[in-house]
Design a protein around this motif. Structure first.
Motif, PDB file in Angstrom:
ATOM      1  N   UNK A  92       0.862  -1.180   0.000  1.00  0.00           N
ATOM      2  CA  UNK A  92       0.000   0.000   0.000  1.00  0.00           C
ATOM      3  C   UNK A  92       0.898   1.229   0.000  1.00  0.00           C
ATOM      4  N   UNK A  93       0.780   2.045  -1.027  1.00  0.00           N
ATOM      5  CA  UNK A  93       1.527   3.296  -1.100  1.00  0.00           C
ATOM      6  C   UNK A  93       0.572   4.436  -0.757  1.00  0.00           C
ATOM      7  N   UNK A  94       0.845   5.126   0.337  1.00  0.00           N
ATOM      8  CA  UNK A  94       0.041   6.277   0.749  1.00  0.00           C
ATOM      9  C   UNK A  94       0.691   7.519   0.158  1.00  0.00           C
ATOM     10  N   UNK A 101       4.489   7.066   1.683  1.00  0.00           N
ATOM     11  CA  UNK A 101       4.924   6.043   2.640  1.00  0.00           C
ATOM     12  C   UNK A 101       4.463   4.706   2.102  1.00  0.00           C
ATOM     13  N   UNK A 102       5.343   3.707   2.152  1.00  0.00           N
ATOM     14  CA  UNK A 102       4.981   2.379   1.658  1.00  0.00           C
ATOM     15  C   UNK A 102       4.801   1.414   2.822  1.00  0.00           C
ATOM     16  N   UNK A 103       3.704   0.656   2.742  1.00  0.00           N
ATOM     17  CA  UNK A 103       3.414  -0.373   3.727  1.00  0.00           C
ATOM     18  C   UNK A 103       3.294  -1.702   3.004  1.00  0.00           C
ATOM     19  N   UNK A 104       4.127  -2.656   3.388  1.00  0.00           N
ATOM     20  CA  UNK A 104       4.084  -3.992   2.803  1.00  0.00           C
ATOM     21  C   UNK A 104       3.339  -4.895   3.770  1.00  0.00           C
ATOM     22  N   UNK A 105       2.254  -5.504   3.303  1.00  0.00           N
ATOM     23  CA  UNK A 105       1.461  -6.364   4.168  1.00  0.00           C
ATOM     24  C   UNK A 105       0.155  -5.715   4.582  1.00  0.00           C
ATOM     25  N   UNK A 180      10.702   5.866   3.114  1.00  0.00           N
ATOM     26  CA  UNK A 180      10.330   4.978   4.210  1.00  0.00           C
ATOM     27  C   UNK A 180       9.445   3.834   3.702  1.00  0.00           C
ATOM     28  N   UNK A 181       9.815   2.625   4.085  1.00  0.00           N
ATOM     29  CA  UNK A 181       9.010   1.444   3.761  1.00  0.00           C
ATOM     30  C   UNK A 181       8.875   0.591   5.015  1.00  0.00           C
ATOM     31  N   UNK A 182       7.644   0.247   5.369  1.00  0.00           N
ATOM     32  CA  UNK A 182       7.373  -0.597   6.540  1.00  0.00           C
ATOM     33  C   UNK A 182       6.864  -1.956   6.075  1.00  0.00           C
ATOM     34  N   UNK A 183       7.425  -3.017   6.614  1.00  0.00           N
ATOM     35  CA  UNK A 183       7.021  -4.382   6.257  1.00  0.00           C
ATOM     36  C   UNK A 183       6.383  -5.039   7.469  1.00  0.00           C
TER      37      UNK A 183
END
Length: 277
Positions: A92-94, A101-105, A180-183
């Motif tokens: 999910x790219x906000x 901000x990228x959120x993986x999962x 920033x990327x959060x997994x």
């Protein structure tokens, strides 16, 4: 079994009210997923929650007209994915006001309120940060000649993961040279094993040294400054709080009482988006 409705119907009015009061501008959610090929791979985690992330994003976007959702397929849009550096679905790219901000999962459990805050920050471009923090981040941005990658490994049962995600979201919406990327690691056990992760959250700056545990705003900003400047001395934090790494199944077993919690900080019950099982 995963809930067919990631955002419970009874919680949607409160979420809609939150967005109505806090959202200040348009926010785009780019959702990257991949069709299940049916092949079992031993070297890579499957996209377990691809459909759940898509459904959750659509449900969330339906609660405010300023939020849009665009879905991409990692195979059909392979060139675009390569250009954007999208490798591990679901992502999910906000996006808002030129920042992302990228959120993986799947952003479930205690990560869901942090996800909502990230959307709010993206809508305004003015996250609630101290003036001294903004000065530090601006100086980091100005000093960088090329983009700096910051990776967060987080989990939906860990309060420090949620706090770290909020800070990363706030920083991401005021910085242009730091990505920033959060997994959400609990759904990627093979990745966790490859990275030898025992505790969360974990922050890696510039692909180099990694730091375990939660952060205060000032400490996180200072560590970014030191890392960007090539300084090797780590920030000494007053307290380093963390939780043991658990897979989604292990965390759910503890929440439901089917398994005893580990000796370290136990998972908390999910809030907002339901914790899959």
């Amino acid at each position: 079994m995963v809930s067919e409705s990631p955002i419970p119907r009874e919680e949607r009015p409160a979420i809609a009210d939150f967005l109505a009061q806090r959202l200040m501008g348009p926010v785009a959610l780019d959702i990257w997923t991949q069709q299940d090929s049916g092949l079992v791979r031993t070297d890579r985690d499957p996209c377990t929650f691809c459909e759940q992330v898509t459904t959750a994003a659509r449900q969330f976007a339906s609660l405010h007209p300023a939020i849009s959702v665009t879905r991409y397929d990692l195979d059909r849009h392979a060139d675009r994915a390569r250009e954007a550096g999208i490798e591990r679905p679901p992502v999910t790219v906000i996006r808002g006001r030129g920042h992302e901000l990228r959120l993986v999962g799947l952003w479930s459990g205690v990560l869901f309120p942090a996800f909502m805050e990230a959307v709010v920050y993206a809508s305004s471009g003015s996250p609630p940060l101290q003036a001294s923090t903004l000065e530090t981040l601006a100086a980091v941005d100005e000093s960088l000649e090329e983009d700096l990658a910051v990776e967060l490994l987080i989990a939906p049962y860990d309060p420090q993961s949620a706090t770290t995600l909020r800070l990363a979201a706030a920083f991401a919406m005021v910085m242009r040279r730091v990505r920033f990327e959060a997994i959400e690691l609990s759904e990627f056990p093979l990745l966790a094993e490859a990275r030898m992760v025992a505790e969360l959250p974990v922050v890696t700056i510039g692909g180099g040294r990694r730091f375990t545990g939660g952060w205060s705003e000032a400490d996180f900003a200072e560590q970014l400054r030191r890392s960007a400047a090539g300084e090797t001395e780590a920030v000494v934090r007053d307290r380093v709080l963390s939780s043991p790494f658990l897979t989604i199944d292990q965390a759910q077993a503890i929440v439901t009482g089917e398994a005893p919690p580990p000796d370290a900080q136990p998972p908390v019950s999910p809030g907002g988006l339901v914790l899959p099982r």
